[in-house]
Design an enzyme around this catalytic site. Structure first.
Site, short mmCIF file in Angstrom:
data_model
loop_
_atom_site.label_atom_id
_atom_site.label_comp_id
_atom_site.label_asym_id
_atom_site.label_seq_id
_atom_site.Cartn_x
_atom_site.Cartn_y
_atom_site.Cartn_z
N ASN A 61 0.80 -1.22 0.00
CA ASN A 61 0.00 0.00 0.00
C ASN A 61 0.83 1.28 0.00
O ASN A 61 0.31 2.36 0.26
CB ASN A 61 -0.94 0.01 1.22
N LEU A 62 2.13 1.18 -0.27
CA LEU A 62 3.01 2.35 -0.20
C LEU A 62 3.16 3.01 -1.57
O LEU A 62 2.99 2.35 -2.61
CB LEU A 62 4.37 1.96 0.33
N CYS A 63 3.53 4.28 -1.56
CA CYS A 63 3.59 5.06 -2.80
C CYS A 63 4.95 4.98 -3.47
O CYS A 63 5.63 6.00 -3.66
CB CYS A 63 3.20 6.51 -2.51
N PHE A 64 5.39 3.77 -3.79
CA PHE A 64 6.53 3.62 -4.68
C PHE A 64 6.44 2.28 -5.40
O PHE A 64 5.86 1.32 -4.88
CB PHE A 64 7.87 3.79 -3.95
N ASN A 74 4.61 6.81 4.29
CA ASN A 74 3.22 7.23 4.12
C ASN A 74 2.50 7.42 5.45
O ASN A 74 1.27 7.41 5.51
CB ASN A 74 2.44 6.24 3.26
#
Length: 460
Positions: free
Chosen positions: A387-390, A430
């Site tokens: 669920n992380l932005c990378f 995040n």
């Protein structure tokens, strides 16, 4: 719902929420006993030093102590934790390539065994011991071995390019100049090839060289009482048929690995990097080593005879992953099921890769399962993302086979997550809270190794 470590999974989830890491203390103790049995049966002068970095808590280390093992520590708090757990400091090996001044002083004051990681550090230990009026107990850590691709580059720690250890070429002149270190008692040698070493040959090559150097040290000082072979003993993430299938499908480039990458295959189709199956998992690797043959000064000798030729030194090993990994379970919740690349299934879960650290390196093919509901006639093959932005936030880079198509809200179980995975790269990316980590005792008791972060903790 499935029972996990003596309780229904639903109870764990209701009490702790998701994601959640569970570690079985009885399994850790069983694994320590398995290593000690091998030494008892084949080489009674052997001993276990648990690598604390794999999974750490004072209660866990107290259990390690109760099983008769020592510990490998590499930081001030790891050393403090081991002492708090009641371990005899003489059974603590102080390791690592960046020892703080106060840590070196603590090791000297309490008589820990110091593993000197470089010539510069050895000089520092000598100066510190002299100033304290102490005599340091020291092993020299070796590196610079040409062993080929024995594991993943990020976890190979004894090659020519390594931040750890004294290169082999620098050892002979050092041994000729031992008189420059009057405050050091040289006990022997240490090496640590790396992690997840699945073949016995690298260990035998390294051990043969250590015996050769041990003979030189004995000629200089009269004895070489200790050899430390490190750890890296493998865990079988896959059984042999599944391992063969993984290599076959990866070689075929049929979309089995993320983005059609070659994963561990080189241009000739030979697997490189971290392997996921070994004929000699965990303590069986130590048994294979002790039953093996080494070359010492040009002569092939059975390992036991080679050690006898060095006056039967204490042989230390430092298993971490092999003791803790299969004691760990991780639970997480399904968020979405979708397609990726127009062709492949992708499940997104409410947990990031920083809570599943091994996936950051080479994407271990851990065993996954869905806890709820009946099976479908056809299994569901999918990649798993966090669920992380990378973009590198992938928890399963090889397609994993689930027993049915998951739905939003389902609970996924990941096995073999007891070492490193839960904590080694944990962060608040995040602004997500780090999950709780629980140590589950055999009598139903639970030790909270780490509670779930609160909002206030992130910005304290």
């Amino acid at each position: 719902m499935t029972e996990l470590l003596g309780r229904p999974a639903a109870d764990w989830i209701a009490e702790q929420g998701l994601p959640l890491h569970l570690t079985s203390l009885p399994r850790i103790r069983e694994n320590v006993r398995a290593f000690t049995r091998v030494f008892r049966d084949l080489y009674p002068r052997g001993a276990v030093r648990y690598a604390v970095k794999a999974c750490a808590h004072p209660v866990l280390l107290a259990a390690i102590r109760a099983e008769g093992a020592g510990a490998d520590v590499a930081s001030p708090f790891e050393a403090r934790m081991a002492l708090q757990a009641g371990l005899d400091p003489r059974t603590l090996d102080l390791n690592g390539n960046c020892k703080e001044d106060e840590l070196i002083r603590e090791a000297l004051a309490s008589r820990m065994l110091i593993v000197a990681d470089s010539a510069e550090e050895l000089a520092l230990v000598e100066a510190t011991a002299r100033a304290m009026g102490r005599r340091a107990r020291v092993l020299l850590r070796l590196s610079g071995f040409h062993l080929g691709g024995v594991t993943g580059e990020a976890i190979f720690t004894a090659g020519p390019w390594s931040k750890f250890g004294i290169p082999l070429a620098e050892i002979p002149p050092l041994l000729e100049n031992l008189g420059a270190y009057p405050s050091v008692r040289f006990l022997g040698f240490h090496t640590h090839i790396g992690s997840q070493i699945t073949r016995v040959e690298p260990y035998l090559a390294v051990l043969g060289r250590m015996v050769e150097l041990g003979r030189v040290l004995r000629d200089r000082t009269g004895a070489c009482p200790v050899l430390n072979l490190g750890g890296g003993f493998p865990v079988n993430y896959l059984e042999e048929p599944a391992w063969d299938e993984l290599r076959r499908r990866t070689a075929a480039r049929d979309g089995f690995s993320w983005n059609l990458g070659l994963a561990g295959l080189d241009a000739d189709g030979v697997w490189q990097g971290e392997a996921y199956h070994s004929p000699w998992p965990k303590e069986q690797m130590v048994e294979a080593i002790l039953r093996g043959t080494v070359t010492v000064d040009g002569e092939a000798l059975p390992v036991l005879r080679a050690l006898e030729s060095l006056d039967t030194p204490e042989l230390l090993v430092e298993p971490g992953r092999a003791i803790a990994e299969d004691a760990g379970l991780t639970l997480c919740r399904v968020a979405h099921v979708r397609r990726a690349g127009g062709a492949h299934n992708l499940v997104t879960v409410e947990m990031g890769v920083l809570s599943h650290a091994d996936a950051m390196l080479e994407g271990l093919p851990n065993r996954w399962d869905i806890l709820e509901g009946p099976d479908d006639p056809e299994p569901f093959e999918t990649f798993v993302a966090g669920n992380l932005c990378f973009s590198g936030d992938l928890l399963a880079r090889f397609q994993t086979r689930l027993r049915r198509r998951p739905r939003r809200g389902d609970t996924l179980l990941i096995r073999d997550t007891g070492a490193y995975t839960a904590h080694f790269m944990a962060s608040n990316a995040n602004a997500y809270p780090r999950p709780p980590r629980l140590l589950v005792h055999g009598d139903g008791d639970v030790t909270v190794m780490k509670r779930r972060d609160r909002y206030e903790d992130l910005f304290a």
